[in-house]
Enzyme design. Structure first.
Site, PDB file in Angstrom:
ATOM      1  N   ARG A  51      35.884  16.412   2.797  1.00 15.14           N
ATOM      2  CA  ARG A  51      36.744  17.725   2.322  1.00 15.14           C
ATOM      3  C   ARG A  51      38.192  17.271   2.230  1.00 15.14           C
ATOM      4  O   ARG A  51      39.211  17.912   1.711  1.00 15.14           O
ATOM      5  CB  ARG A  51      36.264  18.764   2.811  1.00 15.14           C
ATOM      6  CG  ARG A  51      35.279  19.626   2.284  1.00 15.14           C
ATOM      7  CD  ARG A  51      34.764  20.636   2.966  1.00 15.14           C
ATOM      8  NE  ARG A  51      34.318  20.179   4.554  1.00 15.14           N
ATOM      9  CZ  ARG A  51      33.838  20.863   5.313  1.00 15.14           C
ATOM     10  NH1 ARG A  51      33.497  22.299   5.055  1.00 15.14           N
ATOM     11  NH2 ARG A  51      33.597  20.527   6.599  1.00 15.14           N
ATOM     12  N   ARG A  86      32.385  10.302   8.500  1.00 17.65           N
ATOM     13  CA  ARG A  86      32.758  11.413   7.311  1.00 17.65           C
ATOM     14  C   ARG A  86      33.964  10.863   6.633  1.00 17.65           C
ATOM     15  O   ARG A  86      34.984  11.802   6.254  1.00 17.65           O
ATOM     16  CB  ARG A  86      33.228  12.586   8.069  1.00 17.65           C
ATOM     17  CG  ARG A  86      32.024  13.424   8.802  1.00 17.65           C
ATOM     18  CD  ARG A  86      31.219  14.257   7.635  1.00 17.65           C
ATOM     19  NE  ARG A  86      30.073  14.923   8.280  1.00 17.65           N
ATOM     20  CZ  ARG A  86      29.913  16.160   8.671  1.00 17.65           C
ATOM     21  NH1 ARG A  86      31.228  16.875   8.597  1.00 17.65           N
ATOM     22  NH2 ARG A  86      29.046  16.772   9.032  1.00 17.65           N
ATOM     23  N   ASP A 146      23.182  13.482   4.414  1.00 15.14           N
ATOM     24  CA  ASP A 146      23.285  14.428   5.581  1.00 15.14           C
ATOM     25  C   ASP A 146      22.112  14.160   6.416  1.00 15.14           C
ATOM     26  O   ASP A 146      20.908  13.849   5.824  1.00 15.14           O
ATOM     27  CB  ASP A 146      23.607  15.887   5.285  1.00 15.14           C
ATOM     28  CG  ASP A 146      23.831  16.627   6.454  1.00 15.14           C
ATOM     29  OD1 ASP A 146      25.261  16.703   6.436  1.00 15.14           O
ATOM     30  OD2 ASP A 146      23.377  17.358   7.133  1.00 15.14           O
ATOM     31  N   TYR A 206      19.001  21.572  15.091  1.00 14.09           N
ATOM     32  CA  TYR A 206      19.358  22.284  14.002  1.00 14.09           C
ATOM     33  C   TYR A 206      17.814  22.999  13.525  1.00 14.09           C
ATOM     34  O   TYR A 206      17.896  24.187  13.138  1.00 14.09           O
ATOM     35  CB  TYR A 206      19.765  21.325  13.055  1.00 14.09           C
ATOM     36  CG  TYR A 206      21.272  21.105  13.173  1.00 14.09           C
ATOM     37  CD1 TYR A 206      22.189  21.973  12.941  1.00 14.09           C
ATOM     38  CD2 TYR A 206      21.482  19.961  13.853  1.00 14.09           C
ATOM     39  CE1 TYR A 206      23.843  21.680  13.324  1.00 14.09           C
ATOM     40  CE2 TYR A 206      22.867  19.484  14.055  1.00 14.09           C
ATOM     41  CZ  TYR A 206      23.998  20.425  13.749  1.00 14.09           C
ATOM     42  OH  TYR A 206      25.109  20.110  14.015  1.00 14.09           O
ATOM     43  N   ARG A 263      32.535  18.021  -5.824  1.00 12.46           N
ATOM     44  CA  ARG A 263      31.849  19.087  -4.957  1.00 12.46           C
ATOM     45  C   ARG A 263      31.838  20.251  -5.793  1.00 12.46           C
ATOM     46  O   ARG A 263      31.059  20.993  -5.994  1.00 12.46           O
ATOM     47  CB  ARG A 263      32.604  19.302  -3.596  1.00 12.46           C
ATOM     48  CG  ARG A 263      32.123  20.412  -2.830  1.00 12.46           C
ATOM     49  CD  ARG A 263      31.114  20.062  -1.976  1.00 12.46           C
ATOM     50  NE  ARG A 263      31.205  20.914  -0.878  1.00 12.46           N
ATOM     51  CZ  ARG A 263      30.679  21.902  -1.185  1.00 12.46           C
ATOM     52  NH1 ARG A 263      30.420  22.761  -2.092  1.00 12.46           N
ATOM     53  NH2 ARG A 263      30.460  23.039   0.203  1.00 12.46           N
TER      54      ARG A 263
HETATM   55  O1  CP3 Z   1      31.121  10.117   4.977  1.00  8.77           O
HETATM   56  C1  CP3 Z   1      30.155  10.371   5.886  1.00  8.77           C
HETATM   57  O2  CP3 Z   1      30.214  10.013   7.090  1.00  8.77           O
HETATM   58  C2  CP3 Z   1      28.771  10.317   5.268  1.00  8.77           C
HETATM   59  C3  CP3 Z   1      28.058  11.536   5.041  1.00  8.77           C
HETATM   60  C4  CP3 Z   1      27.759  12.392   6.273  1.00  8.77           C
HETATM   61  C5  CP3 Z   1      27.554  13.789   6.202  1.00  8.77           C
HETATM   62  N1  CP3 Z   1      27.096  14.163   7.123  1.00  8.77           N
HETATM   63  C6  CP3 Z   1      28.362  14.558   4.897  1.00  8.77           C
HETATM   64  C7  CP3 Z   1      28.471  15.995   5.051  1.00  8.77           C
HETATM   65  C8  CP3 Z   1      27.125  12.100   7.390  1.00  8.77           C
HETATM   66  C9  CP3 Z   1      27.165  10.465   8.148  1.00  8.77           C
HETATM   67  C10 CP3 Z   1      26.794  13.149   8.049  1.00  8.77           C
HETATM   68  C11 CP3 Z   1      26.089  13.285   9.387  1.00  8.77           C
HETATM   69  C12 CP3 Z   1      25.829  14.589  10.289  1.00  8.77           C
HETATM   70  N2  CP3 Z   1      25.518  15.710   9.311  1.00  8.77           N
HETATM   71  C13 CP3 Z   1      25.762  14.877  11.438  1.00  8.77           C
HETATM   72  C14 CP3 Z   1      25.892  13.944  12.498  1.00  8.77           C
HETATM   73  C15 CP3 Z   1      27.602  13.419  12.582  1.00  8.77           C
HETATM   74  C16 CP3 Z   1      28.477  14.658  13.166  1.00  8.77           C
HETATM   75  O3  CP3 Z   1      29.248  14.798  12.673  1.00  8.77           O
HETATM   76  O4  CP3 Z   1      27.771  15.012  14.439  1.00  8.77           O
HETATM   77  C17 CP3 Z   1      25.575  16.258  11.526  1.00  8.77           C
HETATM   78  C18 CP3 Z   1      25.498  16.908  13.092  1.00  8.77           C
HETATM   79  C19 CP3 Z   1      25.351  16.679  10.234  1.00  8.77           C
HETATM   80  C20 CP3 Z   1      25.014  18.317  10.072  1.00  8.77           C
HETATM   81  C21 CP3 Z   1      26.079  19.201   9.244  1.00  8.77           C
HETATM   82  N3  CP3 Z   1      26.284  18.809   8.016  1.00  8.77           N
HETATM   83  C22 CP3 Z   1      26.952  20.202   9.876  1.00  8.77           C
HETATM   84  C23 CP3 Z   1      26.913  20.679  10.921  1.00  8.77           C
HETATM   85  C24 CP3 Z   1      27.578  20.216   8.425  1.00  8.77           C
HETATM   86  C25 CP3 Z   1      28.517  21.504   8.509  1.00  8.77           C
HETATM   87  C26 CP3 Z   1      29.859  21.260   9.096  1.00  8.77           C
HETATM   88  C27 CP3 Z   1      30.865  20.630   7.994  1.00  8.77           C
HETATM   89  O5  CP3 Z   1      31.643  19.834   8.301  1.00  8.77           O
HETATM   90  O6  CP3 Z   1      30.912  21.348   7.169  1.00  8.77           O
HETATM   91  C28 CP3 Z   1      27.168  19.461   7.514  1.00  8.77           C
HETATM   92  C29 CP3 Z   1      27.862  19.426   6.242  1.00  8.77           C
HETATM   93  C30 CP3 Z   1      28.364  18.117   5.616  1.00  8.77           C
HETATM   94  N4  CP3 Z   1      27.779  17.087   5.805  1.00  8.77           N
HETATM   95  C31 CP3 Z   1      29.611  18.004   4.944  1.00  8.77           C
HETATM   96  C32 CP3 Z   1      29.781  16.668   4.613  1.00  8.77           C
HETATM   97  C33 CP3 Z   1      30.836  15.900   3.576  1.00  8.77           C
HETATM   98  C34 CP3 Z   1      30.467  19.023   4.417  1.00  8.77           C
HETATM   99  C35 CP3 Z   1      29.881  20.054   3.389  1.00  8.77           C
HETATM  100  C36 CP3 Z   1      30.950  20.479   2.175  1.00  8.77           C
HETATM  101  O7  CP3 Z   1      31.296  19.445   1.532  1.00  8.77           O
HETATM  102  O8  CP3 Z   1      31.278  21.595   2.551  1.00  8.77           O
END
Ligand code: CP3
Length: 350
Positions: free
Chosen positions: A34, A30, A80, A156, A43
């Site tokens: 944010r 990540r 994602d 999910y 964003r």
């Molecule tokens: O920079 C990176 O690592 C690349 C991008 C990336 C994202 N999600 C962007 C993202 C990667 C590799 C993921 C993987 C992901 N997504 C996982 C596996 C890794 C982990 O964290 O366990 C999972 C379970 C998800 C599902 C997911 N996506 C959730 C549960 C959420 C909400 C939680 C949160 O942090 O907001 C997301 C949203 C998400 N995916 C964001 C980002 C940057 C935040 C979205 C925003 O900008 O509001």
């Protein structure tokens, strides 16, 4: 130590393949997100998270943002894990303060409504992002593609949202094994094709995120985490025998050893709960390890953070090691702390 002078491969790739190189490469899960003001700006311009992720121009820019500040050895594609259910036809939205919300797929009818038919069309912006990135990567920096592992994506899909214990999915796996197996098979096939396409377009390494594998008992872990990932890796290697694949079965604990042997991952990401001395003696002899700084410590900072970074580097320096976190960066993380850790790693010598 292997001879490092002759290789022209990028440091991350060499390290994943087992070389104990001159320096420890690093990136952060990540790393685009944010905690970066420049991410928040794009964003806001894009509207929603999905509008950002499906816009190749924006997604390319967001992927590159952290590299400009911290000189990581890798960029990870900005997307994602839930784009796969979305591409299969499941409804998906990211709601502020709630995270992902999906219309549950938890019986034969809802499963049969999904299909791989339009999948690659739907995912074409992601492939375009990878093509863009492969032309823009700073020299020496590797591009990592990724997908969720079938079990984690299924949690999910079935639950319709994130949960603490993945109970509804674990129940479905016990109560309607036949339908659940079909869902997992659909995810094995779609994820295999998706990851192969990512390499076609320029991904140089792949990571498979199994964020919720820790909620399963040992036997179920074999069935729903190990075997599906093993099949995906077999499918990828038929086409790309040499692409490094990092597995991240978060919470697997001692089951990690068997996971590595069965799936034949190139490297494993280790979560924060794992002791680096155990990892050094038990896991590093099997493959390169990636990890495992606590993301909350990265957010807190101070001397405790510095000590923890040196502790991880010192413990893992004699084997294959990619420095990373034990899970994703949290939004409250000060960028100064990320800079501090990056500089320590870049200056550290074995
Ligand atoms: O920079 C990176 O690592 C690349 C991008 C990336 C994202 N999600 C962007 C993202 C990667 C590799 C993921 C993987 C992901 N997504 C996982 C596996 C890794 C982990 O964290 O366990 C999972 C379970 C998800 C599902 C997911 N996506 C959730 C549960 C959420 C909400 C939680 C949160 O942090 O907001 C997301 C949203 C998400 N995916 C964001 C980002 C940057 C935040 C979205 C925003 O900008 O509001």
């Amino acid at each position: 130590m292997k001879n490092v002078t002759a290789s022209s491969e990028k440091l991350l790739i060499r390290t994943l393949k087992g070389e104990v190189a001159e320096r420890v490469p690093f990136w952060f899960m990540r790393q685009a997100g944010r905690y970066l003001p420049e991410y928040m700006k794009l964003r806001a311009e894009a509207g929603s998270f999905l509008d950002l992720a499906y816009n190749p121009e924006f997604a390319t820019e967001v992927t590159l943002q952290p590299l400009r500040r911290f000189n990581m050895d890798a960029a990870i594609l900005f997307s994602d894990i839930l784009v796969i259910p979305h591409a299969l036809g499941q409804e998906l939205a990211f709601k502020a303060g709630e995270g992902p919300v999906l219309t549950p797929v938890n019986d034969v009818r809802t499963l049969e409504a999904l299909s791989m038919e339009g999948m690659h069309d739907h995912l074409s912006p992601v492939y375009q992002t990878i093509t863009n990135l492969s032309k823009k990567m700073p020299s020496g920096v590797a591009l990592i593609g990724f997908a969720g592992a079938p079990w984690t994506v299924a949690t999910y899909m079935v639950g319709g949202r994130g949960s603490k214990d993945q109970a509804s999915t674990r129940l479905m796996a016990y109560q309607d094994r036949e339908t659940f197996s079909k869902l997992i098979n659909l995810l094995i096939n779609s994820t295999s094709e998706y990851l192969i396409k990512q390499v076609d377009h320029g991904a140089e390494a792949l990571q498979i995120f199994d964020s919720w594998s820790g909620s399963l008992p040992a036997g179920e872990f074999i069935t729903w985490c190990v075997e599906p990932v093993q099949k995906i890796i077999e499918n990828i290697r038929k086409v790309y025998p040499d692409v490094p694949i990092i597995g991240f079965p978060k919470g697997a604990g001692a089951k990690l050893k068997n996971y590595i042997k069965k799936t034949k991952v190139t490297a494993v990401s280790i979560d924060t709960s794992m002791s680096t001395s155990w990892v050094r003696s038990t896991i590093q002899p099997l493959c390169t390890v990636q990890g495992n700084l606590d993301p909350l410590l990265l957010a807190s900072g101070g001397i405790a953070l510095e000590n923890a970074v040196y502790h991880i580097l010192d413990h893992l320096k004699d084997g294959g090691h990619v420095f990373n976190l034990g899970h994703g960066i949290i939004p409250q993380t000060p960028t100064e702390n990320v800079k501090l850790v990056s500089d320590i790693i870049l200056n550290y010598r074995r």
